[in-house]
Design a protein around this motif. Structure first.
Motif, PDB file in Angstrom:
ATOM      1  N   LYS A  12       0.829  -1.211   0.000  1.00 21.35           N
ATOM      2  CA  LYS A  12       0.000   0.000   0.000  1.00 21.35           C
ATOM      3  C   LYS A  12       0.861   1.257   0.000  1.00 21.35           C
ATOM      4  O   LYS A  12       0.574   2.229  -0.701  1.00 21.35           O
ATOM      5  N   ALA A  13       1.947   1.249   0.779  1.00 22.46           N
ATOM      6  CA  ALA A  13       2.868   2.391   0.794  1.00 22.46           C
ATOM      7  C   ALA A  13       3.527   2.580  -0.566  1.00 22.46           C
ATOM      8  O   ALA A  13       3.693   3.715  -1.039  1.00 22.46           O
ATOM      9  N   ILE A  14       3.886   1.482  -1.217  1.00 21.12           N
ATOM     10  CA  ILE A  14       4.452   1.565  -2.568  1.00 21.12           C
ATOM     11  C   ILE A  14       3.439   2.180  -3.517  1.00 21.12           C
ATOM     12  O   ILE A  14       3.764   3.077  -4.306  1.00 21.12           O
ATOM     13  N   ASP A  15       2.184   1.734  -3.435  1.00 14.39           N
ATOM     14  CA  ASP A  15       1.122   2.301  -4.276  1.00 14.39           C
ATOM     15  C   ASP A  15       0.980   3.801  -4.028  1.00 14.39           C
ATOM     16  O   ASP A  15       0.867   4.588  -4.979  1.00 14.39           O
ATOM     17  N   GLU A  16       0.988   4.206  -2.759  1.00 10.19           N
ATOM     18  CA  GLU A  16       0.859   5.623  -2.405  1.00 10.19           C
ATOM     19  C   GLU A  16       2.033   6.445  -2.926  1.00 10.19           C
ATOM     20  O   GLU A  16       1.869   7.615  -3.281  1.00 10.19           O
ATOM     21  N   SER A  17       3.214   5.841  -2.965  1.00 13.10           N
ATOM     22  CA  SER A  17       4.427   6.567  -3.366  1.00 13.10           C
ATOM     23  C   SER A  17       4.455   6.895  -4.853  1.00 13.10           C
ATOM     24  O   SER A  17       5.105   7.852  -5.258  1.00 13.10           O
ATOM     25  N   GLY A  18       3.801   6.080  -5.656  1.00 10.64           N
ATOM     26  CA  GLY A  18       3.865   6.251  -7.101  1.00 10.64           C
ATOM     27  C   GLY A  18       5.165   5.747  -7.711  1.00 10.64           C
ATOM     28  O   GLY A  18       5.371   5.857  -8.922  1.00 10.64           O
ATOM     29  N   ILE A  19       6.040   5.196  -6.902  1.00 14.71           N
ATOM     30  CA  ILE A  19       7.323   4.694  -7.395  1.00 14.71           C
ATOM     31  C   ILE A  19       7.104   3.330  -8.047  1.00 14.71           C
ATOM     32  O   ILE A  19       6.480   2.450  -7.471  1.00 14.71           O
ATOM     33  N   LYS A  20       7.612   3.200  -9.266  1.00 11.54           N
ATOM     34  CA  LYS A  20       7.427   1.961 -10.036  1.00 11.54           C
ATOM     35  C   LYS A  20       8.667   1.078 -10.048  1.00 11.54           C
ATOM     36  O   LYS A  20       8.559  -0.142 -10.163  1.00 11.54           O
ATOM     37  N   GLU A  21       9.855   1.693  -9.968  1.00 13.92           N
ATOM     38  CA  GLU A  21      11.120   0.948  -9.999  1.00 13.92           C
ATOM     39  C   GLU A  21      12.020   1.493  -8.909  1.00 13.92           C
ATOM     40  O   GLU A  21      12.298   2.694  -8.870  1.00 13.92           O
ATOM     41  N   GLY A  22      12.444   0.624  -7.992  1.00 12.90           N
ATOM     42  CA  GLY A  22      13.312   1.099  -6.926  1.00 12.90           C
ATOM     43  C   GLY A  22      13.472   0.080  -5.824  1.00 12.90           C
ATOM     44  O   GLY A  22      13.408  -1.131  -6.057  1.00 12.90           O
ATOM     45  N   LEU A  23      13.651   0.595  -4.615  1.00 13.54           N
ATOM     46  CA  LEU A  23      13.860  -0.239  -3.437  1.00 13.54           C
ATOM     47  C   LEU A  23      12.980   0.244  -2.304  1.00 13.54           C
ATOM     48  O   LEU A  23      12.723   1.446  -2.178  1.00 13.54           O
ATOM     49  N   VAL A  24      12.571  -0.689  -1.464  1.00 13.17           N
ATOM     50  CA  VAL A  24      11.829  -0.339  -0.256  1.00 13.17           C
ATOM     51  C   VAL A  24      12.570  -0.932   0.938  1.00 13.17           C
ATOM     52  O   VAL A  24      12.946  -2.105   0.934  1.00 13.17           O
ATOM     53  N   LEU A  25      12.815  -0.072   1.916  1.00 15.92           N
ATOM     54  CA  LEU A  25      13.397  -0.465   3.196  1.00 15.92           C
ATOM     55  C   LEU A  25      12.258  -0.526   4.203  1.00 15.92           C
ATOM     56  O   LEU A  25      11.448   0.399   4.281  1.00 15.92           O
ATOM     57  N   VAL A  26      12.202  -1.598   4.968  1.00 16.41           N
ATOM     58  CA  VAL A  26      11.213  -1.737   6.028  1.00 16.41           C
ATOM     59  C   VAL A  26      11.986  -2.098   7.290  1.00 16.41           C
ATOM     60  O   VAL A  26      12.623  -3.156   7.336  1.00 16.41           O
ATOM     61  N   ASN A  27      11.977  -1.203   8.287  1.00 17.28           N
ATOM     62  CA  ASN A  27      12.738  -1.535   9.487  1.00 17.28           C
ATOM     63  C   ASN A  27      11.997  -1.178  10.767  1.00 17.28           C
ATOM     64  O   ASN A  27      11.268  -0.197  10.844  1.00 17.28           O
ATOM     65  N   LYS A  87      10.591   3.137   3.917  1.00 20.34           N
ATOM     66  CA  LYS A  87      11.248   4.159   3.110  1.00 20.34           C
ATOM     67  C   LYS A  87      11.428   3.600   1.713  1.00 20.34           C
ATOM     68  O   LYS A  87      12.062   2.551   1.528  1.00 20.34           O
ATOM     69  N   ILE A  88      10.860   4.301   0.731  1.00 19.98           N
ATOM     70  CA  ILE A  88      10.886   3.859  -0.655  1.00 19.98           C
ATOM     71  C   ILE A  88      11.657   4.872  -1.476  1.00 19.98           C
ATOM     72  O   ILE A  88      11.397   6.082  -1.369  1.00 19.98           O
ATOM     73  N   ILE A  89      12.611   4.399  -2.290  1.00 21.21           N
ATOM     74  CA  ILE A  89      13.330   5.273  -3.201  1.00 21.21           C
ATOM     75  C   ILE A  89      13.279   4.688  -4.599  1.00 21.21           C
ATOM     76  O   ILE A  89      13.259   3.465  -4.767  1.00 21.21           O
ATOM     77  N   GLY A  90      13.238   5.556  -5.594  1.00 21.42           N
ATOM     78  CA  GLY A  90      13.230   5.086  -6.969  1.00 21.42           C
ATOM     79  C   GLY A  90      12.562   6.075  -7.885  1.00 21.42           C
ATOM     80  O   GLY A  90      12.378   7.251  -7.570  1.00 21.42           O
TER      81      GLY A  90
END
Length: 138
Positions: A27-42, A134-137
């Motif tokens: 859901k966080a990835i969907d909210e971010s709009g980021i299609k290609e990248g990395l997600v950190l979950v800590n 934290k999502i970057i991409g």
């Protein structure tokens, strides 16, 4: 490059519990709009863990038994850390289970292998704790 940050909050009424959070991360990835990248979950607390494995109840029970053999909760007096709080075992269990996971994001989705799921593992509950996503991409 874009980045997106979100927190998940937990207040688990038991001392220990495993909670699947894969859907929350997606859901966080969907909210971010980021299609290609990395997600950190800590886990942002030192008596909680985030890990990836199968969502299978027998395996989750195995974790409980295995970790309790490695770092038994009681007797509390066996640990030098215990004093104000009796949670030294939770600190040790967290070290074994890990602090975070990093996952690939491909076409806006978690790029997982078969059966992989993300879990939050509360090791010393009965208080408010949180997980950082934290999502970057692009």
């Amino acid at each position: 490059m874009k980045s997106y940050r979100k927190e998940l909050w937990f207040n688990i009424p038991a001392r220990r519990k495993i909670v699947r959070i894969t859907e929350d991360v997606q859901k966080a990835i969907d909210e971010s709009g980021i299609k290609e990248g990395l997600v950190l979950v800590n886990a942002m607390n030192i008596t909680a863990s985030v890990f990836i494995n199968d969502d299978e109840s027998g395996l989750h029970s195995d974790y409980e038994r295995w970790l309790e053999k490695l770092a038994p909760e009681k007797p509390y007096s066996q640990y030098a850390h215990n004093g104000f709080e009796d949670n030294a075992d939770a600190h040790l269990k967290r070290t074994v289970m890990g602090r975070e996971v990093v996952c690939a994001v491909t076409n806006g989705k978690l790029d997982f292998g078969t059966w992989e799921q993300i879990f939050y593992y509360e090791l010393d509950g009965k208080r408010s704790k949180h997980v950082l996503i934290k999502i970057i991409g692009e």
